[in-house]
Design a protein around this motif. Sequence first.
Motif, PDB file in Angstrom:
ATOM      1  N   PRO A   1       0.901  -1.461  -0.043  1.00 26.76           N
ATOM      2  CA  PRO A   1      -0.240  -0.088  -0.003  1.00 26.76           C
ATOM      3  C   PRO A   1       1.172   1.101   0.332  1.00 26.76           C
ATOM      4  O   PRO A   1       1.756   0.924   0.446  1.00 26.76           O
ATOM      5  CB  PRO A   1      -0.457   0.048   1.055  1.00 26.76           C
ATOM      6  N   ASP A   2       0.118   2.368  -0.381  1.00 34.37           N
ATOM      7  CA  ASP A   2       1.081   3.452  -0.343  1.00 34.37           C
ATOM      8  C   ASP A   2       0.725   4.009   1.020  1.00 34.37           C
ATOM      9  O   ASP A   2      -0.098   4.348   1.737  1.00 34.37           O
ATOM     10  CB  ASP A   2       0.544   4.374  -1.994  1.00 34.37           C
ATOM     11  N   GLN A   3       2.603   4.903   1.681  1.00 30.99           N
ATOM     12  CA  GLN A   3       2.388   4.895   2.512  1.00 30.99           C
ATOM     13  C   GLN A   3       2.537   6.628   3.054  1.00 30.99           C
ATOM     14  O   GLN A   3       3.157   6.981   3.293  1.00 30.99           O
ATOM     15  CB  GLN A   3       3.199   3.790   3.335  1.00 30.99           C
ATOM     16  N   ARG A   4       2.890   6.896   1.485  1.00 27.27           N
ATOM     17  CA  ARG A   4       2.949   8.137   1.348  1.00 27.27           C
ATOM     18  C   ARG A   4       1.756   9.765   2.639  1.00 27.27           C
ATOM     19  O   ARG A   4       0.771   9.038   2.418  1.00 27.27           O
ATOM     20  CB  ARG A   4       3.243   9.121  -0.055  1.00 27.27           C
ATOM     21  N   LEU A   5       2.840  10.303   3.205  1.00 29.51           N
ATOM     22  CA  LEU A   5       2.081  11.707   3.663  1.00 29.51           C
ATOM     23  C   LEU A   5       0.988  12.260   2.635  1.00 29.51           C
ATOM     24  O   LEU A   5       1.186  12.737   1.579  1.00 29.51           O
ATOM     25  CB  LEU A   5       2.893  12.519   4.158  1.00 29.51           C
TER      26      LEU A   5
ATOM     27  N   GLU B   1      -3.811  19.440  -5.603  1.00 30.51           N
ATOM     28  CA  GLU B   1      -4.352  18.471  -4.512  1.00 30.51           C
ATOM     29  C   GLU B   1      -4.083  17.772  -2.972  1.00 30.51           C
ATOM     30  O   GLU B   1      -2.703  18.039  -3.273  1.00 30.51           O
ATOM     31  CB  GLU B   1      -4.506  16.848  -5.274  1.00 30.51           C
ATOM     32  N   ARG B   2      -4.867  18.306  -2.536  1.00 27.06           N
ATOM     33  CA  ARG B   2      -5.036  18.287  -1.067  1.00 27.06           C
ATOM     34  C   ARG B   2      -4.577  17.180  -0.696  1.00 27.06           C
ATOM     35  O   ARG B   2      -3.168  17.028   0.110  1.00 27.06           O
ATOM     36  CB  ARG B   2      -6.364  18.206  -0.471  1.00 27.06           C
ATOM     37  N   ASP B   3      -4.500  15.426  -0.982  1.00 29.26           N
ATOM     38  CA  ASP B   3      -4.235  14.291  -0.181  1.00 29.26           C
ATOM     39  C   ASP B   3      -2.708  13.925  -0.968  1.00 29.26           C
ATOM     40  O   ASP B   3      -1.637  13.412  -0.863  1.00 29.26           O
ATOM     41  CB  ASP B   3      -4.379  13.392  -0.182  1.00 29.26           C
ATOM     42  N   ALA B   4      -3.425  14.333  -2.575  1.00 30.83           N
ATOM     43  CA  ALA B   4      -2.203  12.955  -3.254  1.00 30.83           C
ATOM     44  C   ALA B   4      -1.448  14.119  -4.332  1.00 30.83           C
ATOM     45  O   ALA B   4      -0.417  13.819  -5.639  1.00 30.83           O
ATOM     46  CB  ALA B   4      -3.161  12.064  -4.223  1.00 30.83           C
ATOM     47  N   GLY B   5      -1.072  15.892  -4.167  1.00 35.54           N
ATOM     48  CA  GLY B   5      -0.792  16.619  -5.106  1.00 35.54           C
ATOM     49  C   GLY B   5       0.744  16.386  -5.210  1.00 35.54           C
ATOM     50  O   GLY B   5       1.434  15.461  -4.382  1.00 35.54           O
ATOM     51  N   THR B   6       1.530  16.908  -6.227  1.00 37.78           N
ATOM     52  CA  THR B   6       3.055  16.444  -5.954  1.00 37.78           C
ATOM     53  C   THR B   6       3.212  17.904  -5.799  1.00 37.78           C
ATOM     54  O   THR B   6       3.227  19.284  -5.957  1.00 37.78           O
ATOM     55  CB  THR B   6       3.560  16.704  -8.044  1.00 37.78           C
ATOM     56  N   ILE B   7       4.999  18.509  -5.365  1.00 33.22           N
ATOM     57  CA  ILE B   7       5.339  19.311  -4.596  1.00 33.22           C
ATOM     58  C   ILE B   7       6.438  19.748  -5.505  1.00 33.22           C
ATOM     59  O   ILE B   7       7.381  19.387  -5.837  1.00 33.22           O
ATOM     60  CB  ILE B   7       5.772  18.846  -3.425  1.00 33.22           C
ATOM     61  N   MET B   8       6.364  21.354  -5.567  1.00 36.06           N
ATOM     62  CA  MET B   8       7.525  22.413  -6.646  1.00 36.06           C
ATOM     63  C   MET B   8       7.811  23.163  -4.958  1.00 36.06           C
ATOM     64  O   MET B   8       7.557  23.729  -4.880  1.00 36.06           O
ATOM     65  CB  MET B   8       7.246  23.107  -7.731  1.00 36.06           C
ATOM     66  N   VAL B   9       9.620  22.886  -4.484  1.00 36.52           N
ATOM     67  CA  VAL B   9       9.553  24.420  -3.447  1.00 36.52           C
ATOM     68  C   VAL B   9      10.700  24.335  -4.362  1.00 36.52           C
ATOM     69  O   VAL B   9      11.807  24.788  -4.682  1.00 36.52           O
ATOM     70  CB  VAL B   9      10.621  22.863  -3.154  1.00 36.52           C
TER      71      VAL B   9
ATOM     72  N   VAL C   1      10.780  15.445   2.501  1.00 34.65           N
ATOM     73  CA  VAL C   1      11.384  17.007   2.538  1.00 34.65           C
ATOM     74  C   VAL C   1      12.031  16.925   4.209  1.00 34.65           C
ATOM     75  O   VAL C   1      11.370  15.947   4.605  1.00 34.65           O
ATOM     76  CB  VAL C   1      10.474  18.179   2.467  1.00 34.65           C
ATOM     77  N   SER C   2      13.381  17.955   4.930  1.00 30.12           N
ATOM     78  CA  SER C   2      13.502  17.096   6.074  1.00 30.12           C
ATOM     79  C   SER C   2      13.678  18.279   6.967  1.00 30.12           C
ATOM     80  O   SER C   2      13.218  19.845   6.354  1.00 30.12           O
ATOM     81  CB  SER C   2      14.638  17.060   6.041  1.00 30.12           C
TER      82      SER C   2
END
Length: 114
Positions: free
Chosen positions: A2-6, A33-41, A113-114
């Motif tokens: 299962p996907d355990q991504r935050l 997207e609130r739960d499964a969106g991607t992130i650009m920092v 991300v840390s």
Amino acid sequence: MPDQRLPTHIEVSGLIRAVQAAGGFATVLSKGERDAGTIMVICCENGTNASAWERMPQRDGTRAFECARTEDPENKADFFDFWRRRAQQDPDLWVVELDVENATRFVAGDGTVS
């Protein structure tokens, strides 16, 4: 397995709090997207020398942050246009700006991300 991504909104919130705790400023420039969106920092210091980091697939199946674009001091508008286009192309994308000394330290090599 299962996907355990935050959920993305929790990861973004944690990133913002970590930067603020380090004495920096962080803000969401674009919500995805609130739960499964991607992130650009977007990492910068005092609003200069910006670089955009996105998760990219690796050979081992993981996804690590890699620098997708750096700001050209002679043409700052190009960098702004880059992340705006990416946000328009991908409605799931979150764009988060970190303005703090050595901002790239908040983008870990293991895709978290840390």
